[in-house]
Enzyme design. Structure first.
Site, mmCIF file in Angstrom:
data_model
loop_
_atom_site.group_PDB
_atom_site.id
_atom_site.type_symbol
_atom_site.label_atom_id
_atom_site.label_comp_id
_atom_site.label_asym_id
_atom_site.label_seq_id
_atom_site.Cartn_x
_atom_site.Cartn_y
_atom_site.Cartn_z
ATOM 1 N N HIS A 86 0.821 -1.213 0.000
ATOM 2 C CA HIS A 86 0.000 0.000 0.000
ATOM 3 C C HIS A 86 0.857 1.266 0.000
ATOM 4 O O HIS A 86 0.362 2.343 -0.298
ATOM 5 C CB HIS A 86 -1.060 -0.022 1.112
ATOM 6 C CG HIS A 86 -0.596 0.265 2.509
ATOM 7 N ND1 HIS A 86 -0.243 -0.713 3.410
ATOM 8 C CD2 HIS A 86 -0.474 1.420 3.174
ATOM 9 C CE1 HIS A 86 0.074 -0.158 4.566
ATOM 10 N NE2 HIS A 86 -0.056 1.137 4.445
ATOM 11 N N ASP A 222 1.330 -7.744 2.322
ATOM 12 C CA ASP A 222 1.371 -6.309 2.014
ATOM 13 C C ASP A 222 2.819 -5.825 1.834
ATOM 14 O O ASP A 222 3.361 -5.142 2.702
ATOM 15 C CB ASP A 222 0.669 -5.549 3.155
ATOM 16 C CG ASP A 222 0.398 -4.102 2.787
ATOM 17 O OD1 ASP A 222 0.906 -3.638 1.752
ATOM 18 O OD2 ASP A 222 -0.315 -3.427 3.552
ATOM 19 N N SER A 647 3.799 2.222 8.483
ATOM 20 C CA SER A 647 3.573 1.290 7.382
ATOM 21 C C SER A 647 4.892 1.058 6.666
ATOM 22 O O SER A 647 5.562 2.018 6.280
ATOM 23 C CB SER A 647 2.583 1.885 6.386
ATOM 24 O OG SER A 647 1.307 1.876 6.929
HETATM 25 N N1 ASP Z 1 -2.194 0.467 7.989
HETATM 26 C C1 ASP Z 1 -1.820 1.630 8.689
HETATM 27 C C2 ASP Z 1 -1.766 2.803 7.792
HETATM 28 O O1 ASP Z 1 -2.294 2.745 6.746
HETATM 29 C C3 ASP Z 1 -0.625 1.467 9.534
HETATM 30 C C4 ASP Z 1 -1.029 1.837 10.904
HETATM 31 O O2 ASP Z 1 -1.615 2.895 11.075
HETATM 32 O O3 ASP Z 1 -0.772 1.064 11.805
HETATM 33 O O4 ASP Z 1 -1.251 3.825 8.070
#
Ligand code: ASP
Length: 714
Positions: A86, A222, A647
């Protein structure tokens, strides 16, 4: 009586601090002073210098700011950098088209010549940091006017940065910590030639998609892989075919030995923003007002994108990354509300504030310094209420319209006198991923919501026209508007750039008269007249009140316990691999395997599609070096305190070796940006064995694994 209550409350606070022992995002430079013993006791086998040092290569040299908002880490001596799917998605998407659908099919460079350059992507290394609190405070006088004070701080900071980057190619930043009670200088080196090496298909990289986002148990691969390039002297350079893979000062060793519950873990990375010291009223209005409103607006926006994406592959590719950016916070906010309510955080904060007041009242000097603080908070939040709805509404409705954002970008390019070529490529980028019917629908929905939510005083003039000439139908108005503006159309926008190249005054005049630009100007005027100034004044006050409150909290507690809120600077958190109990009678174990992935697949939900090749690898139990006793690990959780911006951060073992790639937190713990509960808050990582399995066995790009330093269990 009062004294008894005081003691009771102090015990309560101390108790909650012990409970929260795993909480914290620590400053790497201060590990030596405050944390190393505790970390070693928890299992770490490294010295503080192995983690952060300016005299030797250390773990910090393997960690990068990846792009604008993520973290990445070096995993080979030849510039290979690992981050989340992502985080790389913007780059992956920019190379994708219906013919080359790298989102659906994945992308793997089978040689260096096939790696894809990304003009928008860079990675940045922290070279050193330094406490500059004294230098920043130079010339500040007691009782100084707040604005003058800030000006002095800014001047001093500029001077500190100037000195730090004089005669070198580094960049630098001075950042406030603890609400301006301390300042640190950060000196960075940025590399601009970063090429895409590999990415799994979205069905692996975003397996579970929205359904699983912010959830445990998880089965998402991911990750994406890039390579940093440098010039012949291993120095940062713009993209060139002559560039060579960058040789970093340090890269991480990869540990394939696996994880066990209770193992020591730490995360190094760039958490973006937390608010751990909020006043109770701020938390209340967040839960009851601000977040519900923002969630509602985003639900509408996502519904619109969804509808269009389902109808066309081209639109799906154009909007997949944008969709994810909107939905990520949308879902997290919902988890946060649940978590903050369930933990009664408003009441807890009120209790802490009562204990604070008693502590103040124990001492005359404290009364002088902090006696009025809680009163000031109450006044502040009364004043803020009116303005915060307006700013939230502006951010989530007006700024949800892509064309408004594009108008702002063009205006800023014109103000800077941007070159024609740069303006042209800005326009091209915009239109590559712009589908007019999506934005027309969003415009109509957002304007309607704005009209409903905001008092008439804040309505722009064009709302009257919608009422009069369009019978209140925002959609019909939007259709007309988008057909008339120069900027919703690729050809007329290109013509505008041509005009800009020969006659800037004429271009300015066209821009000013353009109907979409007029709409945005009406909003801007309303905000400039009624909100901006007042907001600035209140924000100034807010800063002062929080600064004093934080100073008092630092005085009241042990400085080594109170960590500064995240602010996109490098931090370290540590904990252990650990399951949790999300609710009564339910226990989550800390690791998942491909068995669970295949079970989700059986549910047949669109978010759980699995590529055929992965299915056959699973059925054949063809896991190569990476499986354990016939099963293939996928994800795990640990009690490291992380946030957005973490991330792509590495999850490291007791020896500083890479065991996982951080990518998320779980539903019951999404409130950890405001309140960390060690029983409920976990970070989620993809197991490094699954990453290597996908690279090697699924993609057949084992040559990349050969580049890495692999440690296997003896
Ligand atoms: N998945 C989260 C983000 O998109 C990562 C997190 O906030 O722990 O920032």
């Amino acid at each position: 009586m009062k004294r008894e209550l005081y003691l009771f409350l102090l015990i309560l606070i101390a108790g909650s601090q012990i409970l929260r022992a795993e909480e914290g995002m620590w400053i790497p430079m201060l590990i030596e002073k405050y944390h190393i013993e505790d970390m070693q006791e928890a299992g770490l086998n490294l010295s503080a210098d192995d983690i952060y040092s300016i005299n030797q290569d250390c773990l910090k040299d393997a960690i990068v700011i990846f792009g604008r908002g993520c973290t990445g880490e070096m995993i080979s001596g030849e510039g290979l950098v690992l981050s989340n799917h992502h985080c790389g998605e913007g780059a992956i998407q920019s190379h994708s088209s219906v013919e080359h659908d790298y989102l659906s099919n994945g992308f793997w460079a089978m040689s260096r010549a096939e790696e894809l350059p990304n003009s928008e992507l860079s990675v940045t290394y922290l070279r050193y940091m330094k406490d500059v609190s004294e230098e920043v405070s130079d010339g500040l006088i007691q009782g100084m006017d707040p604005q003058e004070r800030q000006r002095k701080i800014d001047q001093n900071s500029v001077e500190i940065v100037r000195e730090a980057i004089e005669g070198n190619h580094f960049s630098a930043q001075v950042k406030p910590f603890y609400y301006g009670n301390a300042y640190y200088l950060f000196v960075y080196e940025e590399f601009r030639d970063v090429r895409l090496v590999g990415a799994p298909p979205t069905s692996i990289g975003n397996f579970g998609a929205d359904n699983d986002n912010w959830m445990w148990p998880r089965h998402t691969g991911d990750f994406s892989l890039f390579r940093v390039y440098a010039d012949g002297d291993n120095q940062p350079a713009d993209y060139s075919l002559d560039n060579k893979p960058y040789k970093p000062r340090k890269h991480l060793e990869v540990n394939l030995g696996g994880i066990q519950e209770g193992d020591f873990t730490m995360v190094l990375g760039y958490p973006a923003s937390t608010s751990q010291y909020l006043h109770s009223e701020a938390v209340r209005s967040m839960i009851e007002e601000s977040l519900p409103m923002k969630i509602g607006l985003r639900s509408q926006r996502l519904g619109i994108m969804d509808k269009h994406m389902l109808g066309s592959d081209e639109v799906r590719i154009q909007y997949s990354h944008k969709y994810r950016r909107v939905s990520n916070a949308w879902k997290k906010w919902q988890g946060m509300i649940l978590g903050l309510e369930r933990n009664h955080v408003v009441d807890l904060k009120k209790e802490e504030e009562a204990a604070f007041q008693l502590w103040v009242e124990q001492d005359d000097e404290r009364v002088m310094k902090y006696g009025e603080l809680l009163e000031e908070f109450s006044e502040l939040y009364k004043e803020m209420a009116k303005y915060s709805v307006a700013t939230d509404m502006y951010g989530e409705s007006v700024m949800a319209v892509e064309l408004f954002r594009q108008i702002m970008a063009i205006r800023s390019m014109m103000m800077k006198g941007t070159d024609t070529d740069i303006m042209k490529s800005g326009m091209d980028r915009f239109f590559k991923d712009f589908h007019r019917p999506v934005d027309v629908d969003i415009f109509a929905a957002m304007m309607e919501a704005y009209e409903k939510e905001m008092p008439a005083l804040y309505h722009p003039e064009f709302f009257a026209e919608v009422k009069k000439k369009f019978d209140g139908d925002f959609h019909a108005y939007a259709e007309k508007l988008y057909s008339k503006t120069v900027f919703a159309n690729k050809e007329s926008s290109a013509k505008f750039v041509e005009t800009w190249s020969v006659d800037q005054d004429k271009a300015q005049a066209i821009f000013k008269k353009d109907p979409i630009s007029i709409c945005l100007d009406q909003f801007r005027e309303i905000f400039a007249l009624n909100i901006t100034e007042e907001n600035r004044r209140i924000e100034g006050k807010e800063e002062q009140v929080y600064k004093a409150y934080m100073a008092a909290l630092l005085e009241m507690s042990d400085e080594s316990f109170l960590y500064p809120d995240a602010n996109r600077t490098m931090r370290l958190s540590y904990g252990t691999v650990k399951g949790y109990q999300p609710r009564d009678g339910v226990v989550y174990s800390p690791a998942t395997t491909m068995k669970g992935l295949m079970e989700k697949r059986k549910q047949g939900h669109a978010d759980y599609l699995v590529p055929e090749k992965l299915v056959s690898l699973y059925e054949d139990k063809d896991f190569g070096l990476y499986g354990v006793n016939g099963s293939m690990p996928v994800c795990f959780i640990a009690s490291n305190h992380t946030s957005g911006g973490n991330s792509g951060s590495p999850v490291l073992d007791a020896e500083g070796r890479l065991i996982g790639l951080n990518f998320d937190r779980e539903w019951e713990g999404t409130m950890s940006d405001v309140f960390y509960d060690p029983d409920l808050c976990r970070n989620i990582a993809v197991d490094i064995r699954y990453v290597l399995f996908i690279i090697d066995k699924y993609a057949g790009a084992g040559y990349l694994v050969d580049e890495m330093d692999i440690h296997t269990a003896e």
